[in-house]
Design a protein around this motif. Structure first.
Motif, PDB file in Angstrom:
ATOM      1  N   ARG A 188       2.601  -4.430   3.291  1.00  0.00           N
ATOM      2  CA  ARG A 188       2.032  -5.463   2.449  1.00  0.00           C
ATOM      3  C   ARG A 188       0.589  -5.760   2.835  1.00  0.00           C
ATOM      4  O   ARG A 188       0.194  -5.656   3.988  1.00  0.00           O
ATOM      5  N   TYR A 189      -0.193  -6.157   1.834  1.00  0.00           N
ATOM      6  CA  TYR A 189      -1.573  -6.568   2.070  1.00  0.00           C
ATOM      7  C   TYR A 189      -1.886  -7.745   1.159  1.00  0.00           C
ATOM      8  O   TYR A 189      -1.191  -8.010   0.166  1.00  0.00           O
ATOM      9  N   MET A 242      -3.453  -7.142   6.384  1.00  0.00           N
ATOM     10  CA  MET A 242      -2.567  -6.010   6.094  1.00  0.00           C
ATOM     11  C   MET A 242      -1.544  -5.873   7.212  1.00  0.00           C
ATOM     12  O   MET A 242      -1.881  -5.981   8.399  1.00  0.00           O
ATOM     13  N   ASN A 273       0.824  -1.206   0.000  1.00  0.00           N
ATOM     14  CA  ASN A 273       0.000   0.000   0.000  1.00  0.00           C
ATOM     15  C   ASN A 273       0.863   1.263   0.000  1.00  0.00           C
ATOM     16  O   ASN A 273       2.104   1.196  -0.088  1.00  0.00           O
ATOM     17  N   ALA A 274       0.201   2.409   0.108  1.00  0.00           N
ATOM     18  CA  ALA A 274       0.899   3.691   0.030  1.00  0.00           C
ATOM     19  C   ALA A 274       1.871   3.902   1.179  1.00  0.00           C
ATOM     20  O   ALA A 274       2.785   4.728   1.074  1.00  0.00           O
ATOM     21  N   TRP A 275       1.688   3.203   2.287  1.00  0.00           N
ATOM     22  CA  TRP A 275       2.569   3.328   3.453  1.00  0.00           C
ATOM     23  C   TRP A 275       3.695   2.307   3.423  1.00  0.00           C
ATOM     24  O   TRP A 275       4.453   2.180   4.372  1.00  0.00           O
TER      25      TRP A 275
END
Length: 269
Positions: free
Chosen positions: A144-145, A190, A139-141
């Motif tokens: 992992r997801y 996540m 994700n943007a941070w």
């Protein structure tokens, strides 16, 4: 019915015992690292579900009793339980299997003192699922997801039985039912940081097949990677079942909703 007063008195005990019957679930869906995405990854997870609240109806031989039970009432009658979940993943494809067994019971004497009553409740299920990971990324941070879906089949065995022994012939109320049913599950996980992950899961089964109108499971939890190959999991779960069938002695049914805490330890290899 000749024994209706006895059923009414002891059916509450049956309902009390059945509160431990429910699915528990794994909160893990992510590989331990991106390097682990290739090849087979496995996890074995013994788990525990503690229902803080149970409401609904239990029916034996056509006689029903309402349930409104606490966790302490459940623990008083627990005689044994075992539950474990297995997951194996290779890339985006996985195999999931779960085995669950619980035995609960209580015995006593009728107020008249001339008959003994034994309540025996057992539940077993075994399921096998095929899973597919349809989302897997960062994700943007930079965390992992993953999201996956699973479909499978589950074999269930439910026993609700009351044995009454005293002067004259003994009497057995209720019995045991076995059935298969389809199931489907959806899960999302996540990473929060290097040690913690969040996961949520929804599962539906039954769909009116073989007397089970619906079983549902909704949960949200956390996974703590406490050691390299071991993690601890805990969260909150909602579960419900609506099963009924007709037997020679009358309706045999269990329609219950539960919610409570689940906890597990997962071993990865």
């Amino acid at each position: 019915m000749r024994y209706a007063p006895l059923i009414s008195r002891y059916l509450f005990c049956v309902g009390l015992l059945l509160v431990a019957i429910s699915h528990a679930a794994s909160a893990q869906s992510l590989a331990r690292s991106e390097d682990d995405e290739g090849g087979w990854r496995h996890s074995i997870t013994p788990y525990l579900f503690l229902p803080l609240s149970t409401t609904g109806t239990s029916t034996i031989d056509g006689t029903s009793v309402g349930l409104d039970l606490s966790l302490s009432e459940v623990l008083d009658v627990l005689q044994g339980a075992a539950s474990v979940r297995y997951e194996g993943w290779n890339g985006d494809f996985g195999i999931i299997s779960e085995v669950y067994y619980v035995r609960l019971g209580e015995d006593g004497t009728l107020p008249s003192g001339n008959a003994n009553v034994d309540v025996d409740v057992r539940q077993t299920f075994v399921n096998v699922q095929g899973a597919y990971r349809f989302a897997n990324g960062v994700n943007a941070w930079g965390r992992r997801y993953a999201a996956d879906v699973a479909i499978g089949v589950q074999w269930n065995r439910l026993k609700q039985e009351i044995d009454i022994a005293g002067p004259g012939p003994g009497v057995t109320l209720g019995g045991t039912e076995d059935w298969f049913e389809p199931m489907i599950a959806l899960r999302y996980a996540m990473e929060i940081n290097d040690k913690w992950s969040f996961a949520s899961r929804a599962e539906l089964s039954g769909f009116g097949v073989n007397g089970d109108d619906l079983q549902y499971l909704l949960l949200a939890g956390l996974d703590w990677k406490s050691w390299e190959n071991t993690s601890l999991r805990f969260g909150y779960q909602f579960y419900g079942i609506d099963y009924s069938t007709d037997r020679s002695g009358g309706e045999f049914a269990y329609d219950v909703d539960q919610n409570g805490i689940y906890a597990a330890v997962a071993f990865h290899f």
